[in-house]
Design an enzyme around this catalytic site. Sequence first.
Site, PDB file in Angstrom:
ATOM      1  N   LYS A 138       0.859  -1.174   0.000  1.00  0.00           N
ATOM      2  CA  LYS A 138       0.000   0.000   0.000  1.00  0.00           C
ATOM      3  C   LYS A 138       0.904   1.236   0.000  1.00  0.00           C
ATOM      4  O   LYS A 138       1.974   1.229   0.628  1.00  0.00           O
ATOM      5  CB  LYS A 138      -0.870  -0.027   1.256  1.00  0.00           C
ATOM      6  CG  LYS A 138      -1.886   1.086   1.377  1.00  0.00           C
ATOM      7  CD  LYS A 138      -2.663   0.915   2.685  1.00  0.00           C
ATOM      8  CE  LYS A 138      -3.768   1.927   2.834  1.00  0.00           C
ATOM      9  NZ  LYS A 138      -4.519   1.750   4.105  1.00  0.00           N
TER      10      LYS A 138
ATOM     11  N   SER B 245      -9.226   1.511   2.935  1.00  0.00           N
ATOM     12  CA  SER B 245      -8.332   2.328   2.154  1.00  0.00           C
ATOM     13  C   SER B 245      -7.240   1.534   1.438  1.00  0.00           C
ATOM     14  O   SER B 245      -6.559   2.082   0.569  1.00  0.00           O
ATOM     15  CB  SER B 245      -7.670   3.377   3.062  1.00  0.00           C
ATOM     16  OG  SER B 245      -6.881   2.774   4.067  1.00  0.00           O
TER      17      SER B 245
ATOM     18  N   SER C 167      -9.610  -0.864   7.009  1.00  0.00           N
ATOM     19  CA  SER C 167      -8.915  -0.657   5.734  1.00  0.00           C
ATOM     20  C   SER C 167      -8.182  -1.851   5.150  1.00  0.00           C
ATOM     21  O   SER C 167      -7.794  -1.805   3.982  1.00  0.00           O
ATOM     22  CB  SER C 167      -7.939   0.516   5.864  1.00  0.00           C
ATOM     23  OG  SER C 167      -8.636   1.719   6.032  1.00  0.00           O
TER      24      SER C 167
END
EC number: 3.5.1.4
Length: 571
Positions: free
Chosen positions: A136, A220, A244
Amino acid sequence: MRLQATPWEVRAAAKRASTLEKIPPEWRLTPAQLAEAANQRDLTGPFIQKFLSAEDVAIVTKDSVEIVKDIKAKKLSALQVTTAFCKTAAVAHQINNCLHEIFFDQALARARELDAYYADKGETMGPLHGLPVSLKDQFHVKGVDTTMGYVGWIGSNLGIKDPSQAHQVESQITTELLSLGAVLFCKTSLPQTLLFGETKNNIIGQTMNPHNQNLSCGGSSGGEGALMALRGSTLGLGTDIGGSVRIPAAFNGIFSLKPTPERLSYRDAANTNPGQNTYRSTVGFLSTSLGGLVLALRSVLSTRPWERDPAVVPIPFRQTTFDEYRARAGSDGKAKPSERPLKLGVFWTDRTVGPHPPILRGLREVVDAVRHAGHKVVDWEPPLHATARRIHFAFLMADGADDVQSHLALSGEPLVPEIAGDFQPRAPLPLLEYQKLTLEGLEYEAAYSDYWNSTAADDGQIVDAVIMPVAPHAAVIPGQYHHVHYTEAINLLNYSAAVIPVTKADKSLDAFDSSYQPLNPVDKLNWESYDPELYHGAPVGVQLVARKFEEEKILAIADIVTAALTTYRKK
């Protein structure tokens, strides 16, 4: 104050173009192929495989554990594996817009070094030798941007205090993965601010769901979920402060682990409002297999991260705990006559927003499977999750959006419309109110713990874990994510949670229930957003929740539940 004279739109467009230019020409799709992808509902499986060779497909359809075994057995080289995943990730980005950073050249050079190391030393570098791992876009890799979705950090690293150190700093967990033999090859998309259940920012726009392009990939860590749905990675690093790593896993049909904060290192990683540490964000893993999660946690903890990051608790991987829980069922998930069966709570609804029909069907399937396997299931009715969400959300917004606004000011970019209302500048939370909320949070934790302990009253056996929805819907229609209580309450409790895929929304099985009476205006919004045709094909996952620092336990239970589901479907 703007620090850049160039308009933010120009900088974002240049960044998008430079990312695409990093894809080798032989891996680029034609305009006709891109148009075909744009009109395709489901990009996964057979569709993306059309752009890959048979050898590529044979490699990328393997899971993490099998890949590292094959490299160690010399059935595959690190270079073969890395090439296949880089190519698949390149295609995935072109048809799904899921990458922020591409550093394939660096990855291929690393793979060659690993192959040379193995040939010279006669042993692998570590348990992740040759395994491509995606990140990420919060984790720093030397020589690579970290934008975290902010235009103002293009060309630098978000979170680096000294500009002269841009591209020189490496997150601690990045260093740990490299020491274990991993190959890092790309960084995945995320939403502006991180605090959003979809993946959208002003640099690359929006990442959609590869299983159904009408829907969101979640957030996210949404780019991680989308990339794995397309088999562009089997193991990735994400973070979770409100769902997330769990939301993208459930929405994309993969697995994830949200540990208790401070189990893994966040040192030198970018974050939103990092000074808020009453309820910390946690580093977690996403994977195409449960075995990948176990491999990742065991491997990273073997580096003893607490010796370099004082925020990490000194708990090594507890193999005994994992084995003891896993031994309570056979490989088919069925309870052993000689062992005590699992006792699982099932959380049907949070009593604020009811789940859509595909989620309820998924919950019923899991419950039927574990009961069929001989385990106990009881209803779970804890203190209201709405209370936890109210407290937790207040902490996320405690700085009055100062951190978010400071990053926006670097380029002059605006907030994306969906979150503009939440992040307008305002006065920060006063200290005394902050302290009052802290006490409320502690009281909620105590009440939840007391309820959990009370489950032993009827039979002397306490609930081992809880089966819960991740969201009240499957992969959501963009702009229709109205309710995050199912995940956010678990962040306030700092519990351990794993997500497993269960099924997919099916318009023939999950009809709209016109008799449903909404509980409140938000429930009405959520219910009216359900469209069986639009949701058809969306993955459905559930989260399995244990208490603080029970990662090994929840992974073992997740393995049992997954096996029980497989067995149940065969009957």
